[in-house]
Design an enzyme around this catalytic site. Structure first.
Site, short mmCIF file in Angstrom:
data_model
loop_
_atom_site.label_atom_id
_atom_site.label_comp_id
_atom_site.label_asym_id
_atom_site.label_seq_id
_atom_site.Cartn_x
_atom_site.Cartn_y
_atom_site.Cartn_z
CB ALA A 64 -0.94 0.00 1.21
CE LYS A 80 7.84 -0.80 13.15
NZ LYS A 80 7.03 -0.81 14.38
N GLY A 103 -1.26 -14.85 -2.75
CA GLY A 103 -1.33 -14.12 -4.01
C GLY A 103 -2.31 -12.97 -3.99
CD GLU A 130 -5.49 -17.97 -1.21
OE1 GLU A 130 -5.86 -17.27 -0.25
OE2 GLU A 130 -4.52 -17.68 -1.92
CG ASP A 160 4.36 1.62 15.10
OD1 ASP A 160 4.21 1.29 16.29
OD2 ASP A 160 5.24 1.14 14.36
CG HIS A 187 -3.87 -17.99 8.24
ND1 HIS A 187 -3.79 -19.36 8.10
CD2 HIS A 187 -3.82 -17.48 7.00
CE1 HIS A 187 -3.69 -19.64 6.81
NE2 HIS A 187 -3.73 -18.52 6.12
NE ARG A 205 -6.97 -16.53 5.12
CZ ARG A 205 -6.08 -15.66 4.71
NH1 ARG A 205 -6.01 -14.47 5.28
NH2 ARG A 205 -5.26 -15.95 3.72
CG HIS A 229 -3.07 -13.75 8.96
ND1 HIS A 229 -1.73 -13.82 8.65
CD2 HIS A 229 -3.72 -13.66 7.76
CE1 HIS A 229 -1.57 -13.79 7.33
NE2 HIS A 229 -2.76 -13.67 6.78
CD GLU A 241 -2.75 -6.10 8.39
OE1 GLU A 241 -3.01 -6.82 9.39
OE2 GLU A 241 -1.74 -6.28 7.68
NE ARG A 293 -6.93 -10.12 4.82
CZ ARG A 293 -6.20 -11.13 4.33
NH1 ARG A 293 -6.31 -11.45 3.05
NH2 ARG A 293 -5.39 -11.81 5.09
CG LEU A 330 -0.88 -9.28 -1.30
CD1 LEU A 330 -0.14 -10.39 -2.03
CD2 LEU A 330 0.11 -8.28 -0.72
#
Length: 532
Positions: free
Chosen positions: A13, A33, A47, A113, A207, A228, A274, A335, A359, A370, A376
């Site tokens: 991102a 960082k 993927g 998936e 952060d 996960h 999930r 996760h 995220e 999600r 991604l």
């Protein structure tokens, strides 16, 4: 230091935001960082989900995303981001991401998936997709004009002036620096390191989310933390994620007795979303006294294992297990942070001058859970949009006027505070009381304890980055537990054993938290199309 656009974070991102802002002529400074490649993106295995297969469609991808989100997705956001999926793949290919293709026809090889009805996950170098994307984007950023990247630059706080974000206070390799920006994009990732059992690298300490909260931006749905289901569970070994692509290729989950049990919880068995698989695994382990279950890949052709799942094979070998003949012990671990800073389709927050992507955000795409490999996709699409919008915003706002910094000032020194012990205590408390399985009594006790700790720890001046990360995690732990206590239902990744049913009458809604304001439950219907 000054830049038109300051981007904090260099995962997918952040890099997408950097490239988009630079393409609009902005002078861009990216802060990271650690090294410029260290991020969750680097470790993403499966993927990018996109409707590009011959048996797929945008509408099918939309519907699968909505189903996984369990009622809390914003459909307009889902349609917008998913609709850009094919273009995101094309953009990544132009950046030389080596997506895997068939040897005969040259078509993209697509994986399947959990939660996806068809194969729609494009991957690169089998299960090292994130690494290939991160390296390609990093290369593109290094070649872009008007872009600087500062490694070892820990963002401490956002700077605001008269209700606008005007920059970042950062520790750059041990020196405190003021970084002024026409606009700021947060792409700092999530906060799954809140939990003792986590798939995330050490840098993911939330952060950006904590900074946004301190600066006055709204957060949303912090109770939704995705676990996960298949994470390596070997005492003393790192909690390595075992890609969901393994189940897509035919791996099954069995218990220590050898029974394949997921089908008794959901007809989709290993290919359920999930949240469903994680709850089923935990329920089965608790009912039978198991500490873990097993992922069985032995029925997958060895050549296919080597071709499609080399990372999984290596994960097993690293702990002395050969997945061609051995079972992998697994259990769920934290996760992905589903909630975060509230943004619109352009990454705009409710604090002028501040944008966010990936995220770190709550965009409306994921709802309460999600869909696999949509992360991604979101990073690429939302990062690009945020970078574009931030560049335009900066051009209108102009260069901020440098001022003397004013704030609460440092509190008492942390003294002999054992930061590592504090972190272990927070991680253990959140894992025990607000993990996969939750109930009101545990959450109430955890909230009281976190508030007691935070009254002391959040007023101290920490001596180093680790201490500041601990403060960020303490803030987010309290917010997560408070939101989880308020949501008296089971929905998506949020499982309340004392409220086991989904309750649309009361909780078809977002939980919005904002500094110095009472936490609000905002009905979904009134939240659509607005920032907060």
């Amino acid at each position: 230091m000054f830049a038109d656009v300051v981007v904090v974070g260099t995962g997918i991102a952040g890099n997408a935001a950097v490239l988009a802002a630079a393409q609009r002529g902005a002078n861009v400074l990216a802060l990271t960082k650690d090294t410029r490649v260290e991020s969750n993106t680097l470790y993403a295995q499966a993927g990018v989900a996109a409707a590009i297969g011959p048996d797929d469609s945008i509408e099918m991808h939309v519907q699968d995303t909505l189903a996984a989100g369990d009622g809390l997705c914003h459909e307009d956001v889902v349609r917008s981001v998913v609709g850009d999926g094919p273009r995101a793949i094309e953009a990544l290919e132009r950046l030389a991401v080596p997506f895997d293709r068939g040897a005969q026809d040259g078509a993209l090889l697509l994986g399947r998936e959990g939660g996806h009805r068809v194969r729609r996950v494009a991957h690169a170098h089998a299960d090292s997709t994130g690494r290939q994307i991160e390296l390609a984007l990093t290369r593109a950023v290094s070649e872009a004009e008007g872009v600087r990247v500062s490694e070892g630059a820990f963002a401490i706080d956002l700077l605001t002036d008269d209700g606008r974000c005007v920059g970042v206070l950062a520790d750059v390799k041990g020196e405190i620096r003021v970084v002024w920006g026409g606009s700021v994009v947060l792409a700092t990732g999530g906060a799954a390191r809140l939990f003792r059992e986590s798939t995330n690298p050490a840098v993911t300490t939330g952060d950006g989310i904590a900074m946004a909260y301190r600066a006055g931006a709204a957060l949303r749905d912090m109770e939704f933390m995705q676990f996960h289901p298949t994470v390596l569970y070997v005492p003393g070994a790192p909690r390595k994620l075992v890609s969901e692509a393994a189940r897509g290729e035919g791996a099954i989950v069995i218990d220590p007795k050898g029974d394949r049990f997921l089908g008794s919880y959901d007809e989709r068995a290993e290919l359920a979303p999930r949240d469903v698989v994680s709850r089923a695994m935990v329920s089965h382990m608790l009912a039978n006294g198991f500490t873990h279950v097993f992922l069985d890949l032995r029925q997958i052709d060895p050549d296919r294992l080597a071709e499609r799942l080399p990372g999984v094979v290596e994960t097993g070998l690293a702990v002395g297990l050969d997945v061609r003949r051995d079972l992998l012990p697994v259990r769920p671990a934290a996760h992905y942070t589903v909630g975060g800073v509230v943004v619109d389709l352009d990454g705009r927050t409710d604090l002028a001058g501040l944008f966010a992507a990936g995220e770190a955000t709550s965009s409306g795409l994921h709802g309460a859970n999600r869909l696999a490999s949509n992360s991604l996709l979101e990073g690429m699409v939302a990062g690009g949009r945020a970078g574009t919008a931030a560049a335009l915003d900066a051009s209108k706002a102009g260069r901020p006027i440098a001022r003397d910094l004013a704030g609460a000032g440092p509190g008492p020194a942390a003294g002999e505070l054992d930061v590592n012990d504090l972190l272990r205590s927070v991680e253990s408390l959140v894992w025990r009381r607000a993990g996969v399985q939750r109930d009101g009594r545990d959450l109430t006790d955890a909230l009281a304890e976190l508030r007691r700790w935070n009254r002391l720890e959040l007023t101290r001046t920490m001596p180093d980055q680790r201490g500041l990360e601990a403060q960020n995690l303490c803030i987010l732990a309290e917010l997560l537990v408070e939101a989880a206590l308020l949501r008296c239902e089971t929905r998506g990744v949020h499982w309340r054993t004392d409220h086991p049913a989904r309750d649309d009458a009361s909780f078809l809604a977002h939980i919005v938290q904002k500094r110095d304001e009472a936490t609000r439950i905002v009905p979904l219907a009134t939240a659509r199309g607005v920032v907060a």
